[in-house]
Design an enzyme around this catalytic site. Structure first.
Site, PDB file in Angstrom:
ATOM      1  N   ASP A   1      -2.080  12.520  -2.175  1.00 22.09           N
ATOM      2  CA  ASP A   1      -1.244  11.403  -1.713  1.00 22.09           C
ATOM      3  C   ASP A   1      -2.157  10.259  -1.282  1.00 22.09           C
ATOM      4  O   ASP A   1      -2.704  10.253  -0.181  1.00 22.09           O
ATOM      5  CB  ASP A   1      -0.350  11.862  -0.560  1.00 22.09           C
ATOM      6  CG  ASP A   1       0.726  10.840  -0.229  1.00 22.09           C
ATOM      7  OD1 ASP A   1       0.685   9.740  -0.804  1.00 22.09           O
ATOM      8  OD2 ASP A   1       1.601  11.148   0.602  1.00 22.09           O
TER       9      ASP A   1
ATOM     10  N   LYS B   1      12.402   0.137  -1.244  1.00 24.07           N
ATOM     11  CA  LYS B   1      10.994  -0.108  -0.959  1.00 24.07           C
ATOM     12  C   LYS B   1      10.251  -0.167  -2.287  1.00 24.07           C
ATOM     13  O   LYS B   1      10.313   0.764  -3.084  1.00 24.07           O
ATOM     14  CB  LYS B   1      10.446   1.005  -0.060  1.00 24.07           C
ATOM     15  CG  LYS B   1       8.984   0.869   0.326  1.00 24.07           C
ATOM     16  CD  LYS B   1       8.595   2.034   1.230  1.00 24.07           C
ATOM     17  CE  LYS B   1       7.117   1.976   1.594  1.00 24.07           C
ATOM     18  NZ  LYS B   1       6.719   3.128   2.428  1.00 24.07           N
TER      19      LYS B   1
ATOM     20  N   GLU C   1       4.455  -9.768   3.141  1.00 20.66           N
ATOM     21  CA  GLU C   1       5.254  -8.694   2.547  1.00 20.66           C
ATOM     22  C   GLU C   1       6.616  -8.588   3.220  1.00 20.66           C
ATOM     23  O   GLU C   1       6.868  -9.213   4.258  1.00 20.66           O
ATOM     24  CB  GLU C   1       4.513  -7.364   2.687  1.00 20.66           C
ATOM     25  CG  GLU C   1       4.230  -6.986   4.138  1.00 20.66           C
ATOM     26  CD  GLU C   1       4.186  -5.483   4.366  1.00 20.66           C
ATOM     27  OE1 GLU C   1       5.221  -4.836   4.112  1.00 20.66           O
ATOM     28  OE2 GLU C   1       3.135  -4.974   4.803  1.00 20.66           O
TER      29      GLU C   1
ATOM     30  N   SER D   1      -2.318   5.951  -1.299  1.00 15.77           N
ATOM     31  CA  SER D   1      -1.502   4.751  -1.457  1.00 15.77           C
ATOM     32  C   SER D   1      -1.962   3.914  -2.645  1.00 15.77           C
ATOM     33  O   SER D   1      -3.163   3.762  -2.898  1.00 15.77           O
ATOM     34  CB  SER D   1      -1.575   3.905  -0.177  1.00 15.77           C
ATOM     35  OG  SER D   1      -0.969   2.654  -0.384  1.00 15.77           O
ATOM     36  N   ALA D   2      -0.975   3.332  -3.331  1.00 22.23           N
ATOM     37  CA  ALA D   2      -1.282   2.422  -4.439  1.00 22.23           C
ATOM     38  C   ALA D   2      -1.943   1.138  -3.948  1.00 22.23           C
ATOM     39  O   ALA D   2      -2.521   0.392  -4.753  1.00 22.23           O
ATOM     40  CB  ALA D   2       0.002   2.091  -5.199  1.00 22.23           C
ATOM     41  N   ASP D   3      -1.862   0.861  -2.643  1.00 19.42           N
ATOM     42  CA  ASP D   3      -2.479  -0.344  -2.094  1.00 19.42           C
ATOM     43  C   ASP D   3      -3.959  -0.429  -2.458  1.00 19.42           C
ATOM     44  O   ASP D   3      -4.475  -1.512  -2.764  1.00 19.42           O
ATOM     45  CB  ASP D   3      -2.363  -0.380  -0.562  1.00 19.42           C
ATOM     46  CG  ASP D   3      -0.930  -0.401  -0.076  1.00 19.42           C
ATOM     47  OD1 ASP D   3      -0.017  -0.496  -0.917  1.00 19.42           O
ATOM     48  OD2 ASP D   3      -0.726  -0.295   1.156  1.00 19.42           O
TER      49      ASP D   3
ATOM     50  N   LYS E   1      -3.378   1.936   8.558  1.00 16.79           N
ATOM     51  CA  LYS E   1      -2.407   2.595   9.448  1.00 16.79           C
ATOM     52  C   LYS E   1      -3.016   3.858  10.037  1.00 16.79           C
ATOM     53  O   LYS E   1      -3.596   4.688   9.337  1.00 16.79           O
ATOM     54  CB  LYS E   1      -1.129   2.934   8.672  1.00 16.79           C
ATOM     55  CG  LYS E   1      -0.368   1.705   8.181  1.00 16.79           C
ATOM     56  CD  LYS E   1       0.914   2.120   7.491  1.00 16.79           C
ATOM     57  CE  LYS E   1       1.716   0.914   7.039  1.00 16.79           C
ATOM     58  NZ  LYS E   1       1.150   0.256   5.847  1.00 16.79           N
TER      59      LYS E   1
END
Length: 798
Positions: free
Chosen positions: A175, A123, A59, A177-179, A196
């Site tokens: 909230d 980003k 990435e 993450s789209a990950d 993380k």
């Protein structure tokens, strides 16, 4: 209307025209390109994918939004290097002027990294990709976007630092993450140091379970890592500890037609665990501050802010850990990709393409076949002389006299014709070792050398083919004579005269070489001193711009400074952390000549401000001198008293001083000391000096090593002696090719393990194998002993 009545109602069926208007989602790169998608695949990546070779996606958000400049750029290059060391091809993915780049050139990576000069870089998550392309933006891809593009390209492994996940407080903010969702629809193995630590790890694991994404701990325990720490307090449902097992999981997904990916959680290296608790306290403080100042509610701005704040609170310690974990996952990702490629190639019905037949040889390339094969790019390129050696040795004269040095007429004797030349010998040595240790053709060696369109040139091609060497780098030069060295020896083997016709090597232009280098993109490029000054200058510039390691073999005392014009031309752009030339292998006499010329020649290399900057950075003082004097008292030969020959020449002859003074120009010096063994002198600078394994080493006279660190910790200098392998005089057959075999062995190791100098153990293995290669050739009548084909790091002298 009853149920039966509903069943009787005529169904509305799509017409052929309406079906043509319905487009299936694009699921492959070829389909996307047919739609003129703005995607550019780097030729190296494209070639690897076409031939089933291992590729690892990387990435770029870590470059654009994760680290300060220039650390971000250096880390990205280091990560790419780790992937290559593992045997895979890195595919760093980013967006440049609205075009997706799968594989970046160095100048493109620089563009994304230098955000001060490129402040509008964005980003990119899934939601941003279309808009950013339409508006022709530059962008760094997040985990989610990298997963999408990796899957589109058919890349099966993606290495990153930490996965996104469920944010703290997500029960009220939503909230997430789209990950996580991308892992449900992208069949890619994501290798990370867990999630993380700024996130809610427990809820993230629960959500991954809900989504059906397998979570696998990669290591000695089933603990799920927490980015900076090897343990998060949560367990993974599965555990493996080798790349083959990971590859089998991904391959099984493919066999079953499953569209989801898998998360392989790799803990940070153990030496960073000690600071993990301190970093985690900083994480908790940063999270609390983000909640108080509202940053936590600002979407994609939150993660970069939190990581930056953790860095501030830990005075940069988090950055060092961040670099270490991403370098580590890149290595593991490369290993998994290699294992997956092997599985895929062995699977029934899967095409394996180690060669692609083409109709004609490349222009100017020599070939002995009517139909040849297009070999994969080579990781090691050797540029230098290939010559035919003609040796005429007279028979003994009547009466028992062994020597007949007064040859003024023809004499009965033996004439032999063999392949030679420093570059060719080095390439053969590397080829024999690499081909015996791996059948992967990407680990092959290619020799770039000019030959004439004559019988001698055809002889070189034929002899190379006999031992399996590549000949696609032997470049025919019209109206030129193949290099020939004709030697006349007396009956005792003494040289009485000869003629060397070597001009053809200087006809090889840099432009022809760089065309080949663009195709191969090698890990390391070796140069012998027979190459012209202008060509050397162009090639060193080319290699430094592309971060290719360079290896210079001085060849002889007069030619040993041929590299200096190239060094001088590179000093203006050189960084303290990276010398113009990566490796050089002078003998003691060549070292002395190089040092004298560096100090006294018109180039005035040691007067350049760059030389002073590096010397000041090394900041060697009295402690280094004391350690050196102690080392000089040691015997040069293991297990023999110092009285029989010690290392005083290091001080008395100024060998150590000369080596240290040349380190600004040559990152690593390997000094051949004949019967007194071998000396390595090298430096490590910048952030890497703090994280290198040598940073924890100390000077040890019994280990024959001196390790000097600057007070700031920004530089480590290592000087180490390796005793010779003793060979009885009666077993020495040939002394001409031993040095070439030593160099070829080192190149073979470095092409597979470019960081072999970075740990004491790997350095010992590199030198041990190289010394053994030299000994094998000392005991052989050949310029390069065929016995090198049996050589491995575990070989011993029998």
């Amino acid at each position: 209307m009853s149920f039966l009545q509903r069943r009787a109602t005529p169904l509305l069926r799509p017409t052929s025209a309406s079906l043509r208007c319905i487009k299936r989602p694009i699921s492959s790169l070829s389909a996307a390109l047919k739609e003129s998608a703005p995607i550019d695949v780097h030729p190296e990546v494209q070639d690897a994918l076409a031939h089933g070779r291992p590729v690892v996606a990387l990435e770029t958000t870590i470059v654009t939004h994760g680290m300060p400049y220039p650390t971000n750029r250096e880390t990205a290059l280091s990560v790419e290097g780790n992937v290559r060391k593992a045997g895979a091809i890195p595919a760093t993915i980013g967006l440049i002027e609205g075009r997706v780049k799968i594989g970046l050139e160095p100048h493109q990576l620089e563009r994304l990294a230098d955000v001060a000069q490129n402040p509008t870089v964005v980003k990119l998550s899934r939601r941003d990709l279309g808009a950013a392309i339409a508006l022709k933006k530059d962008g760094g891809t997040t985990c989610s976007t990298t997963l999408i593009l990796a899957a589109l390209a058919g890349i099966k492994v993606f290495a990153t630092g930490g996965l996104g996940g469920v944010h703290r407080g997500a029960e009220s903010t939503m909230d997430i993450s789209a990950d996580l969702h991308e892992l449900t629809r992208c069949p890619v193995g994501l290798v990370s140091a867990g999630v993380k630590s700024i996130l809610d790890i427990g809820r993230t694991l629960e959500y991954l379970e809900t989504l059906g994404v397998p979570v696998v701990s990669y290591g000695p325990t089933d603990d799920f890592p927490a980015f900076y720490s090897r343990r998060s307090g949560f367990k993974s449902p599965w555990r493996i500890d080798d790349p083959v097992s990971a590859a089998k999981i991904l391959h099984t997904h493919r066999q079953l037609g499953m569209s989801n990916g898998a998360l392989f959680a790799v803990p940070i290296p153990e030496r960073y665990e000690t600071v993990g608790e301190e970093l985690q306290r900083a994480v908790e403080q940063a999270v609390q501050e983000s909640q108080e100042n509202g940053i936590s509610r600002r979407g994609k701005e939150a993660t970069p802010w939190l990581l930056k704040r953790v860095g501030e609170l830990t005075a940069g310690k988090s950055l060092a850990s961040n670099i270490a974990l991403i370098e580590n996952t890149a290595t593991v990702g490369g290993q998994i990709a290699v294992a997956y490629a092997q599985l895929a190639s062995e699977a029934p019905g899967q095409a394996s393409h180690p060669h692609v037949v083409h109709k004609a040889a490349a222009s100017g390339a020599a070939t002995g076949h009517k139909e040849s094969t297009q070999l994969p790019p080579a990781k090691l390129v050797v540029i230098g002389s290939a010559a035919v050696d003609i040796t005429a040795r007279a028979d003994p004269v009547p009466g028992g006299t062994r020597s007949n040095s007064n040859l003024h007429t023809t004499s009965p004797g033996i004439v032999t014709l063999t392949s030679g030349g420093v570059g060719r010998n080095v390439a053969e040595a590397a080829h024999r070792i690499l081909s015996s240790q791996s059948k992967d053709l990407s680990h092959s060696t290619i020799l770039l050398s000019p030959i004439g369109e004559d019988a001698f040139g055809q002889f070189l091609v034929s002899e190379s083919e006999k031992i399996g060497m590549r000949t696609d780098g032997l470049m025919k030069v019209s109206a030129a004579r193949t290099a020939v060295c004709n030697m006349v020896l007396d009956s005792a083997g003494g040289l009485t005269g000869g003629v060397a016709d070597m001009d053809v090597i200087r006809s090889l232009e840099a432009s022809r070489i760089t065309e080949v280098l663009d195709k191969h993109r090698p890990t390391i490029m070796a140069l012998d001193a027979n190459t012209s000054h202008e060509t050397l200058k162009s090639l060193i510039k080319y290699a430094n711009k592309r971060h290719i390691q360079t290896f210079f073999e001085p060849t002889s005392v007069p030619k040993s400074t041929a590299i200096f014009p190239a060094v001088a031309a590179s000093l203006g752009a050189a960084s303290i952390a990276r010398a113009p030339v990566t490796f050089a292998t002078p003998n003691v006499l060549e070292l002395a000549h190089m040092y004298q010329e560096a100090c006294a020649s018109p180039l005035e290399l040691t007067s350049h401000k760059y030389w002073w900057q590096v010397v000041n950075d090394m900041s060697l003082g009295s402690e280094f001198r004391t350690d050196l004097e102690q080392l000089a008292r040691r015997s040069a030969v293991e297990d023999e008293p110092a009285a029989t020959g010690n290392l005083t020449f290091l001080v008395d002859n100024g060998i150590a001083q000369m080596a240290i003074n040349l380190l600004p120009f040559f990152q690593h010096l390997i000094i051949k000391c004949g019967e007194r063994g071998l000396i390595t002198a090298f430096r490590i600078s910048g952030e890497h000096a703090r994280t290198s394994a040598w940073a924890t080493q100390s000077s040890n006279v019994f280990a024959r090593q001196i390790v000097a660190r600057s007070s700031s910790g920004s530089s480590v200098v290592v000087l180490k002696h390796f005793p010779p392998i003793r060979v009885p005089e009666e077993k020495i057959v040939n002394v001409t090719g031993a040095g070439d075999s030593l160099v070829g062995s080192m190149l073979a190791t470095l092409s597979r393990t470019p960081d072999a100098f970075e740990t004491p153990d790997s350095l010992d293995q590199l030198v041990g194998q190289a010394q053994l290669a030299a000994v094998y050739t000392l005991q052989s009548e050949h310029a390069v002993s065929p016995r090198l084909s049996t050589l491995s790091s575990n070989s011993s002298l029998n």
